[in-house]
Design an enzyme around this catalytic site. Structure first.
Site, PDB file in Angstrom:
ATOM      1  N   GLU A  64      -7.597 -26.969 -28.744  1.00 52.88           N
ATOM      2  CA  GLU A  64      -6.177 -26.809 -27.841  1.00 52.88           C
ATOM      3  C   GLU A  64      -6.074 -25.326 -28.140  1.00 52.88           C
ATOM      4  OE1 GLU A  64      -6.577 -29.285 -29.337  1.00 52.88           O
ATOM      5  OE2 GLU A  64      -6.774 -30.819 -28.285  1.00 52.88           O
ATOM      6  N   HIS A 101       0.262 -40.202 -29.187  1.00 50.52           N
ATOM      7  CA  HIS A 101       0.451 -40.027 -27.589  1.00 50.52           C
ATOM      8  C   HIS A 101       1.688 -40.921 -26.707  1.00 50.52           C
ATOM      9  CE1 HIS A 101      -3.520 -41.030 -29.331  1.00 50.52           C
ATOM     10  NE2 HIS A 101      -3.897 -40.556 -28.290  1.00 50.52           N
TER      11      HIS A 101
END
Lengths: 420, 447
Positions: free
Chosen positions: A126, A196
């Site tokens: 990322e 999530h």
């Protein structure tokens, strides 16, 4: 046993799951949980499809932007990206697994249409994705980066906060990465557990130099995303993933923009102002209906849309009128963006406020109660048999009316709800 | 066994490969310039009947004895050099044959940087600027590499690459303006000293967080590749910064996304007080390149011609083949890390003296020029005097200049002024007007 039961009630009282999101691709917990469902009873499957902690209310069909098409949220994102790639030859889309269409199907077909040098996978990193996007933007390209889940944006925190946000300022406007947009699926999804489900917007609003935008549905998503991409500042665009498939409405096929930093008053009211963003807007819309129905209270519902820099004027104007404010978000209450809104509003509207500002947010623990229930259900399903669809709905209603009454009971009576 | 022992020579082979493919054929270049589909097409087609590994993750043979690959740190990747410490060309075939004017320019830029360093370092000691970082001992890496680039190539740096800007013609006045944060500073006085940047010279503004520029350079190189305008990107960083996660990201991204990019690592032996044996245990930074599928080389950073040759060739091939190159320039940080550091607390004076007196990029180039009759003692004396005078004049001008208008604290946060910022700015001015006796307003430009 008593503790367990209490726990169950608490969980059932909070938000309920929806598992309509997910793509059946490998790699996400969402997908893994989905694969469990065939082993569960068909009753569970049925109720999962129907139970939600909100009811999506489509936007009115837009007329001013030409032809429209029925789209869900992921399709409206694809449509926006399609418009950008076709009109801007420098635009590139990249991230983990975007080439085959993305784990949430947001980039389906774009690589075939525009070429693999414009829609491509990156290594799984990322900080690299955001750093790479900044560099491409500095060199003049329109960079649209995807972080697979907002939960995984933190490895790129340094690149976002120290680099992207400060690029223009520190160089005296010699260089900037204004052409960078970071998209990330966001918010709870019913079964996403710790990594999530997160709603990290408050971490980013403490950082001048970036914009943070969250849409409530497909029509909003496309217009706001196109504004983010066109905006000359680095933007983070959080997509409520629970809406990817659940929210369907008419969306213009051609490019259009919805201005940033402008909140939208969705429903006018006179007794209390309700502010939220993302999925929570739909929750508050329902609450407004319930308040009207059960308490005779007229609520003004505002979708904030842009979290940073936010529309202080619209919110304050509303509170000046109603005299009461309730802010609600999915993220934990301490340090959440509701705190910023509350503090600003009390500073600006002190003489108008008739009651303390109320924040209805998640508790400061790490799992959201609704998710905790799900975790327990999947591991101890015999202890916690899934309730029926009607039980979910009843529990949900109880939850919101309870919370509204709990908030409202601290207020002096509104003229139209003196019976509380 | 044979496979394993040849692994041991891998780094050496890569080094040779980098040199031998110098004369790459044009047809091959055309082929490689096209965008390749990641690694898929480089691997063998799937054939389950073959008795060989079919794993998608690597292309290799089976081996039937247990042996771990040894890192080769004792005799590492060799250090490429062109001239010895007395400025004598060792292998004539490697002599870049630069003209007298070019070499004189190299020398003057290196020494001018050195003079500016001395004056600004002293000015910090006197409290005239808040902070400074010298380039002592690393002038050769800057000038040699900058000279091998095209002016249109984009530079991403760390903070000890002022020589690149010097070579590209950044005016002394602007160096000083940045350090003094005066009204002439292109950066509007917002960053600490030595955080230079120049749009016209394609030198991206420096920022303090280490290694963040490395993946950014990869992104910029990717964008330039798509523009197809024959531009490359060079990205400088120290060996300490190479330990950051962003370095890993940048190396890997640039290789998998085939970016025309030169990674230029200044391995000067220290990251502030941390010596390299506390920074890594492999064969320096260059040895990591092949692990990322990157052509890599190690050069003598005190040999401006070696740096020039390596950069020149890496630049040519990076643009022609759309792939990244890694250059590790071995050098020594002669000065303190910064003006906030006293390096005698962690290293010996003898060690520093060796590099300052016996192996310095500036003196080595001077030997080279003197041997050719291009430079004399007189030239040296008059150039020293002249460069000192130019620097001092710029210094005095910068010191006299006012600071930027305080209004500029609020602009450029976003491209546009937001209502919130507008309000805060108005509030600042109201405050400052009311309490102006407490603020040094006369040092700042008026609205």
């Amino acid at each position: 046993m008593a503790a367990a039961a209490r726990f169950f009630i608490r969980g059932a009282n909070s938000r309920l799951p929806v598992s309509s999101v997910g793509t059946g691709t490998s790699g996400s917990v969402g997908a893994a949980l989905l694969q469990l469902s065939p082993r569960c009873s068909s009753r569970l499957k049925t109720q999962r499809r129907h139970a939600a902690h909100f009811t999506y209310q489509p936007d009115p069909v837009p007329t001013q932007y030409g032809e429209t098409q029925k789209m869900n949220l992921f399709q409206s994102i694809t449509s926006a990206l399609d418009n950008v790639l076709s009109s801007d030859p420098t635009a590139v889309i990249f991230g983990e697994d975007v080439a085959f269409g993305g784990v949430f199907r947001c980039t389906v077909g774009l690589r075939d249409k525009y070429g693999k040098d414009r829609v491509f996978n990156t290594p799984l990193c990322e900080q690299g994705i955001v750093g790479f996007g900044i560099g491409a933007a500095v060199a003049g390209a329109t960079a649209i980066a995807e972080i697979q889940f907002a939960d995984y944006i933190f490895p790129a925190f340094d690149q976002i906060v120290n680099e992207a946000a400060k690029y223009r300022y520190r160089s005296g406007n010699l260089f900037d990465c204004g052409n960078l947009t970071i998209r990330a699926p966001w918010g709870c999804v019913g079964h996403g557990s710790l990594y999530h489900s997160q709603s990290p917007e408050a971490f980013f609003v403490h950082c001048p130099g970036i914009k943070v935008v969250i849409p409530r549905g497909p029509m909003q998503a496309k217009g706001l995303l196109l504004s983010c991409i066109a905006d000359r500042n680095p933007c983070i665009f959080f997509e409520p993933k629970i809406l990817y498939r659940a929210a369907v409405e008419q969306v213009p096929v051609e490019s259009y923009t919805i201005p940033l930093s402008e909140a939208e008053v969705l429903q006018e009211g006179s007794d209390v102002t309700l502010v939220a963003w993302g999925t929570q807007v739909h929750v508050l819309r329902e609450v407004a209906d319930m308040a009207q129905e059960k308490l005779g209270v007229s609520c003004e519902v505002i979708d904030l849309r842009t979290i940073q820099p936010w529309d202080i004027e619209t919110v304050c104007k509303s509170v000046v009128k109603t005299g009461r404010l309730l802010v609600s978000h999915e993220a934990p209450v301490t340090g959440g963006f509701a705190a910023e809104i509350s503090s600003t509003v009390q500073e600006e509207c002190f003489l108008n406020l008739e009651a303390p500002i109320s924040r209805v947010c998640e508790d400061d623990q790490l799992l959201k109660p609704s998710q905790l229930l799900l975790v327990l259900k999947s591991t101890h399903s015999s202890l916690f048999p899934p309730p029926s669809s009607s039980q979910w709905r009843a529990a949900r209603k109880r939850h919101f009316v309870d919370r509204l009454i709990r908030s409202a009971s601290r207020w002096p009576p509104c003229p139209s709800a003196s019976s509380i | 066994m044979a496979a394993v022992s040849s692994m041991g020579k891998m780094y050496g082979l890569c080094f040779h490969a980098a040199r031998q493919t110098a004369g790459l054929k044009a047809s091959r270049l055309l082929h490689r310039r096209a965008f390749r589909i990641s690694a898929v097409h480089q691997q063998q087609p799937f054939d389950s009947s073959l008795e060989k590994p079919q794993f998608p993750g690597a292309s290799a043979e089976f081996v039937d004895n247990l042996e771990f690959i040894q890192p080769n740190v004792i005799s590492g990747i060799p250090v490429y050099r062109v001239m010895d410490r007395q400025g004598k060309i060792i292998n004539p075939s490697q002599d870049p044959q630069l003209s007298k004017e070019t070499v004189l320019n190299f020398y003057q830029k290196m020494t001018l940087l050195n003079t500016m360093d001395r004056i600004l370092y002293e000015s910090q000691r006197q409290g005239r600027i808040s902070f400074y970082m010298t380039n002592y001992g690393e002038e050769g890496t800057h000038i040699g590499s900058a000279a091998a680039l095209e002016p249109t190539d984009m530079v991403f740096g760390q903070y000890r690459e002022a020589g690149v800007l010097m070579y590209r013609g950044f005016p002394l006045d602007l160096f000083m303006a940045q350090c003094y944060a005066n009204a002439d500073d292109l950066g509007k006085g917002r960053q600490m000293p030595v955080h230079y940047g120049c749009k016209d010279l394609n030198f991206v503004t420096i920022s303090s967080p280490l290694a963040t520029q490395i993946p950014q350079a990869a992104g910029a190189a990717y964008a330039l590749k798509r523009e197809n305008l024959n531009r490359a990107v060079v990205c400088y960083f120290g060996e300490g910064a190479a330990s950051e996660g962003d370095a890993h990201a940048g190396f890997n991204f640039s290789a998998t996304l085939e970016c025309p990019l030169i990674f230029f690592c200044r391995n000067n032996g220290y990251a502030i007080s941390t010596p390299t044996n506390e920074q890594y245990r492999g064969d320096g930074i260059a040895a990591r390149g092949p692990g990322y599928g990157m052509l890599s080389i190690r050069v003598d950073g005190n040999d401006v011609f070696a740096v020039y040759n390596a950069t020149k060739e890496a630049r040519r091939r990076a643009v022609a083949e759309n792939q990244p190159f890694l250059i590790e320039a071995m050098t020594y940080r002669i000065g303190h890390h910064s003006t906030s550091d006293d390096s005698s607390a962690y290293r010996s004076v003898d060690e520093v003296n060796y590099w300052d007196k016996q192996d310095h990029p500036i003196s080595r180039l001077r030997h080279y020029m003197t041997a050719r009759g291009w430079w004399s003692e007189d030239d040296e004396r008059s150039w020293r005097k002249q460069s000192r005078k130019t620097v001092m004049e710029a210094f005095e001008r910068a010191e006299r200049r006012l600071k930027p208008n305080p209004e500029l604290l609020f602009t450029d946060v976003y491209q546009e002024m937001t209502p919130g910022l507008n309000k805060q700015r108005d509030s600042m001015w109201r405050h400052v007007q009311q309490y102006k006796e407490h603020y040094p307003l006369d040092l700042y430009e008026k609205q």
